[in-house]
Design an enzyme around this catalytic site. Sequence first.
Site, short mmCIF file in Angstrom:
data_model
loop_
_atom_site.label_atom_id
_atom_site.label_comp_id
_atom_site.label_asym_id
_atom_site.label_seq_id
_atom_site.Cartn_x
_atom_site.Cartn_y
_atom_site.Cartn_z
N VAL A 1 -41.15 -16.97 -14.37
CA VAL A 1 -40.90 -17.43 -13.00
C VAL A 1 -40.65 -16.25 -12.07
O VAL A 1 -39.87 -15.35 -12.38
CB VAL A 1 -39.67 -18.37 -12.97
CG1 VAL A 1 -39.51 -18.98 -11.58
CG2 VAL A 1 -39.80 -19.46 -14.00
N ASP A 2 -41.33 -16.26 -10.93
CA ASP A 2 -41.07 -15.27 -9.90
C ASP A 2 -39.72 -15.56 -9.26
O ASP A 2 -39.32 -16.73 -9.14
CB ASP A 2 -42.19 -15.32 -8.85
CG ASP A 2 -41.93 -14.36 -7.70
OD1 ASP A 2 -41.64 -13.19 -7.98
OD2 ASP A 2 -42.03 -14.79 -6.54
N LYS A 3 -39.00 -14.52 -8.84
CA LYS A 3 -37.67 -14.73 -8.28
C LYS A 3 -37.71 -15.12 -6.80
O LYS A 3 -37.27 -16.22 -6.44
CB LYS A 3 -36.83 -13.46 -8.44
CG LYS A 3 -35.41 -13.59 -7.83
CD LYS A 3 -34.66 -12.29 -7.89
CE LYS A 3 -35.12 -11.32 -6.82
NZ LYS A 3 -34.73 -11.75 -5.45
N THR A 4 -38.25 -14.25 -5.96
CA THR A 4 -38.18 -14.45 -4.52
C THR A 4 -38.98 -15.66 -4.06
O THR A 4 -40.18 -15.75 -4.30
CB THR A 4 -38.67 -13.19 -3.78
OG1 THR A 4 -37.92 -12.07 -4.22
CG2 THR A 4 -38.50 -13.35 -2.27
N THR B 295 -38.90 -18.58 -5.19
CA THR B 295 -39.02 -19.60 -6.23
C THR B 295 -37.63 -19.94 -6.77
O THR B 295 -37.20 -21.09 -6.74
CB THR B 295 -39.92 -19.11 -7.38
OG1 THR B 295 -41.19 -18.75 -6.84
CG2 THR B 295 -40.11 -20.21 -8.41
#
Length: 299
Positions: free
Chosen positions: A58-61, A63
């Site tokens: 999973v991407d952080k920013t 999401t």
Amino acid sequence: IDVARFALVLAIASIPVALPAVLSVTMAIGANLLARRHTIVSNFQVIEELAGVSYLCVDKTGTLTKNEIAVSGANVYGQHTEEELFVFAYLALEDGERSSIERAVHKHVLDNGFQEAANKFTVKEFYSFDPVKKTTEAVFDHAGEEVRVIMGAPQVIAQSLSAETDSAQLMADTEALAVDGFRSLAVAIKWPRGNYPVGLIPLMDPPRDDSREVIKELKKRGVVVKMLTGDNTAIARYIGKLLNIGQVVVSRSELEKVDETPDDKDNKNLIQTTDIFAEVVPADKFNIVSSFQSDGQIV
């Protein structure tokens, strides 16, 4: 008996033909249920594939976080002022559609009345954001000299500074801010006599309200969640702790040292035991991720 026999044959024969329709209807029902929970599914096949996922990267920013970045103060160096820091940062902003970080800097400049000072300078050359270098650059005249302002990731800016003490101080301040959950944007200027730091712009992007609960639910269903981010290891570890993802962080530089042989057991163990991958960019490609396929697992 004959009628029953023919009816049974017809029933069995009709199953392969009707199976796609049955699956489509089933998935449509599932998509409808998801829509009621404010999740839009544009491809029904995704529902089926998601059921087989073992590892979710999973991407952080935007999401896991709100992607509502705001400026939180400023760290300036030498004789520079906060106004100079944001004037130089403003000159290095992209025109037109801006990223969330650029919008945050632009808003701070407008809110604090720094735009008037910035308008006194004319940008002669501009270099758009490079996702690999992680910087933007602008060239303008300042006090009769041609100056290049560089804005971007602190670790990249630190490597370009002329004095090692400046680089060390910049990275120390960046780490201190990261421990408290702030990501930083560094600004430096390149004079004919050398490269010097102007300051750090602390930025905060808080986690989404539902991220922690979603990750908890995924883990309950046996899905291993791994976070990917372009931020440094300290910020990545901070967000990972908040969301209960984990604390084992591997940076891009560490990944680059790893042998890219897909069947290497050490590579496989590194990927499987790491919770967070930090300082990564979209251009990175590591064949070691494909090692999951040998185990029949889906990433």
